[in-house]
Design a protein around this motif. Sequence first.
Motif, PDB file in Angstrom:
ATOM      1  N   ARG A  32     -16.272  93.178  91.501  1.00  0.00           N
ATOM      2  CA  ARG A  32     -16.047  91.739  91.278  1.00  0.00           C
ATOM      3  C   ARG A  32     -16.231  91.398  89.808  1.00  0.00           C
ATOM      4  O   ARG A  32     -15.511  90.571  89.253  1.00  0.00           O
ATOM      5  CB  ARG A  32     -17.013  90.903  92.117  1.00  0.00           C
ATOM      6  N   GLY A  56      -4.877  85.857 100.061  1.00  0.00           N
ATOM      7  CA  GLY A  56      -6.161  86.133 100.713  1.00  0.00           C
ATOM      8  C   GLY A  56      -7.273  85.305 100.079  1.00  0.00           C
ATOM      9  O   GLY A  56      -7.537  85.425  98.891  1.00  0.00           O
ATOM     10  N   ASP A  77      -2.963  82.350 102.777  1.00  0.00           N
ATOM     11  CA  ASP A  77      -3.756  83.132 103.730  1.00  0.00           C
ATOM     12  C   ASP A  77      -3.222  82.843 105.126  1.00  0.00           C
ATOM     13  O   ASP A  77      -2.868  81.703 105.449  1.00  0.00           O
ATOM     14  CB  ASP A  77      -5.245  82.752 103.645  1.00  0.00           C
ATOM     15  N   LYS A  82      -9.323  79.541 106.457  1.00  0.00           N
ATOM     16  CA  LYS A  82      -9.654  79.873 105.061  1.00  0.00           C
ATOM     17  C   LYS A  82      -9.112  78.838 104.064  1.00  0.00           C
ATOM     18  O   LYS A  82      -9.372  78.935 102.864  1.00  0.00           O
ATOM     19  CB  LYS A  82      -9.105  81.263 104.701  1.00  0.00           C
ATOM     20  N   MET A  95       1.742  87.003 104.870  1.00  0.00           N
ATOM     21  CA  MET A  95       2.389  87.501 103.649  1.00  0.00           C
ATOM     22  C   MET A  95       3.789  88.055 103.946  1.00  0.00           C
ATOM     23  O   MET A  95       4.639  88.105 103.057  1.00  0.00           O
ATOM     24  CB  MET A  95       1.507  88.579 103.023  1.00  0.00           C
ATOM     25  N   ASN A 113      -5.540  91.167  96.653  1.00  0.00           N
ATOM     26  CA  ASN A 113      -6.756  91.980  96.679  1.00  0.00           C
ATOM     27  C   ASN A 113      -7.404  91.880  98.051  1.00  0.00           C
ATOM     28  O   ASN A 113      -7.642  90.769  98.551  1.00  0.00           O
ATOM     29  CB  ASN A 113      -7.730  91.472  95.601  1.00  0.00           C
TER      30      ASN A 113
HETATM   31  C1  LIG Z   1     -11.174  90.663 102.836  1.00  0.00           C
HETATM   32  S1  LIG Z   1     -10.437  89.063 102.604  1.00  0.00           S
HETATM   33  C2  LIG Z   1      -9.887  89.224 100.933  1.00  0.00           C
HETATM   34  C3  LIG Z   1     -10.082  87.945 100.167  1.00  0.00           C
HETATM   35  C4  LIG Z   1      -9.721  87.996  98.678  1.00  0.00           C
HETATM   36  N1  LIG Z   1      -8.302  88.155  98.431  1.00  0.00           N
HETATM   37  C5  LIG Z   1     -10.516  88.965  97.867  1.00  0.00           C
HETATM   38  O1  LIG Z   1     -10.263  89.056  96.657  1.00  0.00           O
HETATM   39  O2  LIG Z   1     -11.450  89.618  98.378  1.00  0.00           O
HETATM   40  C6  LIG Z   1      -8.889  89.287 103.469  1.00  0.00           C
HETATM   41  C7  LIG Z   1      -8.110  87.981 103.644  1.00  0.00           C
HETATM   42  O3  LIG Z   1      -6.734  88.322 103.801  1.00  0.00           O
HETATM   43  C8  LIG Z   1      -6.182  87.521 104.819  1.00  0.00           C
HETATM   44  N2  LIG Z   1      -5.031  88.247 105.379  1.00  0.00           N
HETATM   45  C9  LIG Z   1      -5.055  89.381 106.115  1.00  0.00           C
HETATM   46  N3  LIG Z   1      -3.811  89.743 106.458  1.00  0.00           N
HETATM   47  C10 LIG Z   1      -2.971  88.819 105.911  1.00  0.00           C
HETATM   48  C11 LIG Z   1      -1.567  88.647 105.930  1.00  0.00           C
HETATM   49  N4  LIG Z   1      -0.776  89.510 106.581  1.00  0.00           N
HETATM   50  N5  LIG Z   1      -1.039  87.595 105.282  1.00  0.00           N
HETATM   51  C12 LIG Z   1      -1.844  86.716 104.629  1.00  0.00           C
HETATM   52  N6  LIG Z   1      -3.195  86.821 104.587  1.00  0.00           N
HETATM   53  C13 LIG Z   1      -3.752  87.859 105.225  1.00  0.00           C
HETATM   54  C14 LIG Z   1      -7.315  87.330 105.817  1.00  0.00           C
HETATM   55  O4  LIG Z   1      -7.107  86.198 106.622  1.00  0.00           O
HETATM   56  C15 LIG Z   1      -8.519  87.207 104.903  1.00  0.00           C
HETATM   57  O5  LIG Z   1      -8.809  85.878 104.576  1.00  0.00           O
END
Ligand SMILES: C[S@@+](CC[C@H](N)C(=O)[O-])C[C@H]1O[C@@H](n2cnc3c(N)ncnc32)[C@H](O)[C@@H]1O
Length: 200
Positions: A32, A56, A77, A82, A95, A113
Amino acid sequence: MPARLKTYRAVANLLGALDALGWRVGYRYGDRQLLEGVILPSLAADVGAGHVLLVGCAWYTRDYPEFFTRARVSTLDVDPAKSPFGSRRHVVADMTALERHFAPASLDAVVCNGVLGWGLDSPGDIDTAFASTVACLRPGGQLLLGWNDIPPYNAVPPDAVTALEALHPDTIPGLDQHSVIALERNQHCYQAFRKPEARS
Ligand SMILES: C[S@@+](CC[C@H](N)C(=O)[O-])C[C@H]1O[C@@H](n2cnc3c(N)ncnc32)[C@H](O)[C@@H]1O
């Protein structure tokens, strides 16, 4: 209002109040620190007044849009709960459906990420999501990809994603390498790509 959305909204309000007092709460791990201290500020300088998409959202990314002081920042997201951690231009969508929300060649940068392997899991969806990313990036636009090279998160590593072959490997903003393992413990890698410039 669904319970999770209510909870996350309360968390976002509390963290926003602490942020305003200068008491930022976030992760202090090396991955981070690299992202927040080097990569995102450098990417923000590259993007300037362009349009950046952050894919995300989580409590610890709530203020990432603020790195991009001049840019238009969209967040996306698939989880509606979220939304409180997204930017003012937040899209609730998968996505894989990026092209329904962003025009072709309209994005200067996409930061993705912790999504590959964290919900974006099936090979077909992964290819569709990154093919859409390629389509929505402008020629010369950048993709910063963060992923974890350990099971179960690395079932489909970037090397196996056909859609990413349309992009060139690039140097990570602020660094002089295409790929870095930012945290050994969870093999959190950052990799940078750039869409080829259009031929004249
Ligand atoms: C581990 S968190 C990552 C958050 C952030 N991007 C980071 O820097 O850590 C994963 C996020 O991705 C989202 N996510 C997972 N699959 C996704 C998809 N197919 N399209 C959009 N968002 C997605 C989840 O809902 C979750 O909020």
